[in-house]
Design a protein around this motif. Structure first.
Motif, PDB file in Angstrom:
ATOM      1  N   GLN A  39       0.839  -1.189   0.000  1.00 26.98           N
ATOM      2  CA  GLN A  39       0.000   0.000   0.000  1.00 26.98           C
ATOM      3  C   GLN A  39       0.876   1.241   0.000  1.00 26.98           C
ATOM      4  OE1 GLN A  39      -2.969   0.026   3.094  1.00 26.98           O
ATOM      5  NE2 GLN A  39      -4.225   1.487   1.985  1.00 26.98           N
ATOM      6  N   ALA A  40       0.738   2.012  -1.066  1.00 24.39           N
ATOM      7  CA  ALA A  40       1.448   3.275  -1.179  1.00 24.39           C
ATOM      8  C   ALA A  40       0.605   4.376  -0.540  1.00 24.39           C
ATOM      9  CB  ALA A  40       1.722   3.590  -2.642  1.00 24.39           C
ATOM     10  N   PRO A  41       1.214   5.487  -0.144  1.00 20.56           N
ATOM     11  CA  PRO A  41       0.452   6.582   0.467  1.00 20.56           C
ATOM     12  C   PRO A  41      -0.692   7.034  -0.425  1.00 20.56           C
ATOM     13  CG  PRO A  41       2.798   6.964   0.719  1.00 20.56           C
ATOM     14  CD  PRO A  41       2.655   5.778  -0.191  1.00 20.56           C
ATOM     15  N   GLY A  42      -1.879   7.085   0.143  1.00 25.82           N
ATOM     16  CA  GLY A  42      -3.053   7.525  -0.599  1.00 25.82           C
ATOM     17  C   GLY A  42      -3.614   6.478  -1.544  1.00 25.82           C
ATOM     18  N   GLY A  43      -2.996   5.289  -1.575  1.00 24.38           N
ATOM     19  CA  GLY A  43      -3.449   4.255  -2.494  1.00 24.38           C
ATOM     20  C   GLY A  43      -4.171   3.126  -1.799  1.00 24.38           C
ATOM     21  N   GLU A  44      -4.744   2.250  -2.591  1.00 20.88           N
ATOM     22  CA  GLU A  44      -5.421   1.078  -2.046  1.00 20.88           C
ATOM     23  C   GLU A  44      -4.403  -0.059  -1.850  1.00 20.88           C
ATOM     24  OE1 GLU A  44      -9.823   1.787  -4.080  1.00 20.88           O
ATOM     25  OE2 GLU A  44      -8.654   0.017  -4.585  1.00 20.88           O
ATOM     26  N   ALA A  92       6.305   1.380  -1.063  1.00 24.65           N
ATOM     27  CA  ALA A  92       5.036   1.144  -0.360  1.00 24.65           C
ATOM     28  C   ALA A  92       5.330   0.475   0.977  1.00 24.65           C
ATOM     29  CB  ALA A  92       4.119   0.252  -1.186  1.00 24.65           C
ATOM     30  N   VAL A  93       4.309   0.353   1.775  1.00 22.98           N
ATOM     31  CA  VAL A  93       4.366  -0.528   2.946  1.00 22.98           C
ATOM     32  C   VAL A  93       3.910  -1.906   2.482  1.00 22.98           C
ATOM     33  CG1 VAL A  93       3.486  -1.005   5.246  1.00 22.98           C
ATOM     34  CG2 VAL A  93       3.922   1.358   4.549  1.00 22.98           C
ATOM     35  N   TYR A  94       4.730  -2.898   2.760  1.00 18.95           N
ATOM     36  CA  TYR A  94       4.433  -4.263   2.336  1.00 18.95           C
ATOM     37  C   TYR A  94       3.897  -5.066   3.521  1.00 18.95           C
ATOM     38  CZ  TYR A  94       6.547  -3.574  -2.208  1.00 18.95           C
ATOM     39  OH  TYR A  94       6.808  -3.125  -3.483  1.00 18.95           O
ATOM     40  N   TYR A  95       2.793  -5.750   3.274  1.00 19.30           N
ATOM     41  CA  TYR A  95       2.130  -6.531   4.306  1.00 19.30           C
ATOM     42  C   TYR A  95       2.119  -8.013   3.941  1.00 19.30           C
ATOM     43  CZ  TYR A  95       0.211  -2.047   5.865  1.00 19.30           C
ATOM     44  OH  TYR A  95       0.057  -0.756   6.301  1.00 19.30           O
ATOM     45  N   THR A 118       5.987  -3.572   6.585  1.00 16.30           N
ATOM     46  CA  THR A 118       7.365  -3.110   6.559  1.00 16.30           C
ATOM     47  C   THR A 118       7.538  -2.157   5.367  1.00 16.30           C
ATOM     48  OG1 THR A 118       9.703  -3.802   6.576  1.00 16.30           O
ATOM     49  CG2 THR A 118       8.196  -5.085   5.204  1.00 16.30           C
ATOM     50  N   GLN A 119       8.218  -1.048   5.595  1.00 16.69           N
ATOM     51  CA  GLN A 119       8.350  -0.017   4.577  1.00 16.69           C
ATOM     52  C   GLN A 119       9.466  -0.353   3.585  1.00 16.69           C
ATOM     53  OE1 GLN A 119       6.587   3.076   4.150  1.00 16.69           O
ATOM     54  NE2 GLN A 119       7.727   3.088   2.210  1.00 16.69           N
ATOM     55  N   VAL A 120       9.134  -0.240   2.316  1.00 18.26           N
ATOM     56  CA  VAL A 120      10.125  -0.359   1.239  1.00 18.26           C
ATOM     57  C   VAL A 120      10.120   0.942   0.467  1.00 18.26           C
ATOM     58  CG1 VAL A 120      10.721  -1.513  -0.915  1.00 18.26           C
ATOM     59  CG2 VAL A 120       9.896  -2.854   1.033  1.00 18.26           C
ATOM     60  N   THR A 121      11.284   1.560   0.352  1.00 20.61           N
ATOM     61  CA  THR A 121      11.419   2.807  -0.382  1.00 20.61           C
ATOM     62  C   THR A 121      12.496   2.633  -1.440  1.00 20.61           C
ATOM     63  OG1 THR A 121      10.799   4.083   1.580  1.00 20.61           O
ATOM     64  CG2 THR A 121      11.852   5.280  -0.221  1.00 20.61           C
TER      65      THR A 121
END
Length: 124
Positions: A39-44, A92-95, A118-121
């Motif tokens: 999930q990216a910021p503002g995204g689904e 995104a944040v990976y779940y 967990t955040q991936v950038t």
């Protein structure tokens, strides 16, 4: 009850590789499907990959096919997501998630158990 803990996220450059891990609180039952979403910021929440722990069947989102691989260890207590050729749009944040059954695994609402993410950038 299944508890999931993700790890392995971080900041990487474009084209780099990263491996995420999802540790389950107990050996995941053979009938479980383990999934990865992001999930990216503002995204689904977007489907990334899934693996059935018994059959070994896998499924991938179109945007990651050929770059990401989902696999497990012999004990089937940890599921991994190997991410290669990373792009900025992979940020995104990976779940990690778990559920029974295999049908409709691309839909987040079909999964019962979730990790904290967990955040991936990916930096260009």
């Amino acid at each position: 009850q299944v508890q999931l803990v993700e790890s392995g996220g971080g900041l990487v450059q474009v084209g780099a590789s990263l491996r995420l891990s999802c540790a389950a609180s107990a050996r995941t039952a053979s009938y479980y499907t383990m999934g990865w979403f992001r999930q990216a910021p503002g995204g689904e929440r977007e489907f990334v990959a899934a693996m059935h722990m018994s059959t070994g069947n896998t499924n991938y989102g179109d945007s990651v096919k050929g770059r990401f691989t989902v696999f497990t260890d012999n004990a089937k207590s940890t599921v991994y997501l190997q991410m290669n050729s990373l792009k900025p749009e992979d940020t995104a944040v990976y779940y990690c998630a778990a559920r029974t059954g295999w049908a409709a695994t691309i839909y987040a609402h079909t999964f019962n158990y979730w990790g904290q993410g967990t955040q991936v950038t990916v930096s260009s």
